[in-house]
Write a protein that holds these residues in place. Structure first.
Motif, mmCIF file in Angstrom:
data_model
loop_
_atom_site.group_PDB
_atom_site.id
_atom_site.type_symbol
_atom_site.label_atom_id
_atom_site.label_comp_id
_atom_site.label_asym_id
_atom_site.label_seq_id
_atom_site.Cartn_x
_atom_site.Cartn_y
_atom_site.Cartn_z
ATOM 1 N N LYS A 58 0.808 -1.218 0.000
ATOM 2 C CA LYS A 58 0.000 0.000 0.000
ATOM 3 C C LYS A 58 0.847 1.277 0.000
ATOM 4 C CE LYS A 58 -4.180 -1.734 0.348
ATOM 5 N NZ LYS A 58 -5.320 -1.296 -0.452
ATOM 6 N N VAL A 60 2.593 2.704 2.521
ATOM 7 C CA VAL A 60 2.267 3.520 3.691
ATOM 8 C C VAL A 60 3.355 3.294 4.747
ATOM 9 C CG1 VAL A 60 0.635 3.868 5.591
ATOM 10 C CG2 VAL A 60 -0.221 3.508 3.269
ATOM 11 N N ASN A 101 8.896 13.262 5.564
ATOM 12 C CA ASN A 101 7.485 13.305 5.151
ATOM 13 C C ASN A 101 7.358 13.830 3.721
ATOM 14 O OD1 ASN A 101 6.844 12.502 7.736
ATOM 15 N ND2 ASN A 101 5.820 14.391 8.300
ATOM 16 N N ALA A 105 6.207 11.583 0.524
ATOM 17 C CA ALA A 105 4.967 11.993 -0.150
ATOM 18 C C ALA A 105 5.220 12.225 -1.639
ATOM 19 C CB ALA A 105 4.396 13.246 0.504
ATOM 20 N N GLY A 110 2.225 7.172 1.515
ATOM 21 C CA GLY A 110 1.410 7.765 2.560
ATOM 22 C C GLY A 110 2.179 7.712 3.871
ATOM 23 N N VAL A 112 2.065 8.278 8.024
ATOM 24 C CA VAL A 112 1.262 8.435 9.237
ATOM 25 C C VAL A 112 2.231 8.633 10.387
ATOM 26 C CG1 VAL A 112 -0.409 7.355 10.790
ATOM 27 C CG2 VAL A 112 -0.566 6.945 8.326
ATOM 28 N N ALA A 135 -5.211 5.619 5.920
ATOM 29 C CA ALA A 135 -4.074 5.701 4.990
ATOM 30 C C ALA A 135 -4.006 4.468 4.094
ATOM 31 C CB ALA A 135 -2.768 5.864 5.767
ATOM 32 N N ARG A 138 -6.484 4.617 1.100
ATOM 33 C CA ARG A 138 -6.355 5.686 0.100
ATOM 34 C C ARG A 138 -6.591 5.136 -1.306
ATOM 35 N NH1 ARG A 138 -0.674 7.883 -0.242
ATOM 36 N NH2 ARG A 138 -0.321 5.694 -0.473
ATOM 37 N N ALA A 141 -3.383 4.331 -3.150
ATOM 38 C CA ALA A 141 -2.506 3.281 -2.616
ATOM 39 C C ALA A 141 -2.527 2.113 -3.587
ATOM 40 C CB ALA A 141 -2.971 2.846 -1.231
#
Length: 142
Positions: A58, A60, A101, A105, A110, A112, A135, A138, A141
């Protein structure tokens, strides 16, 4: 009370572990297991910032940030000794977190971020899990 030399304090602080903290990461890990949230890897070194939990499929990354080390506005109590050092150190940690971050991104990951204090109460722990679930759901994702 003994005042530690700068090198002794540095040696002691260097021994502080950055992962496996029972009160934070383990609580979240157990909640993920109980919630049957699968597909994560702990401390994925291949991902920028080495997230505490990495959901590769995903894309994340989940970071559990210590309130002291990452400058939580609710919890941080700045040490009185060597204050300038600690202010600079924590400012660097905050800047590094923001840069991580931004870069992740830009790469379609993603991110968190969960505060250590969110792991202390069952209600906020449930909110942290909900953040992760959102997240993972999404649209972009993979």
């Amino acid at each position: 009370m003994d005042i530690l030399s700068k090198s002794e304090r540095s040696r002691q602080m260097g021994r502080v572990g950055s992962k496996g903290n029972r009160s934070t990461e383990l609580a979240l890990r157990m909640r993920l297991v109980r919630g049957r949230i699968r597909g994560w890897k702990l401390h994925a070194r291949e991902v920028l910032g080495v997230p505490d939990f990495w959901f590769a499929r995903k894309k994340v990354a989940v970071f559990v940030d210590g309130c002291f080390w990452h400058g939580c506005s609710n919890c941080l109590r700045m040490p009185k000794q060597n204050r300038a050092y600690w202010e600079a150190k924590i400012a660097r940690n905050i800047a590094r977190g923001r840069a991580v971050n931004r870069t992740l991104a830009q790469d379609g990951v993603g991110v968190v971020r969960i505060w250590e204090h969110e792991m202390r109460a069952d209600v906020t722990l449930a909110e942290a899990i909900a953040k992760i679930e959102r997240a993972l759901e999404r649209d972009d994702a993979a």
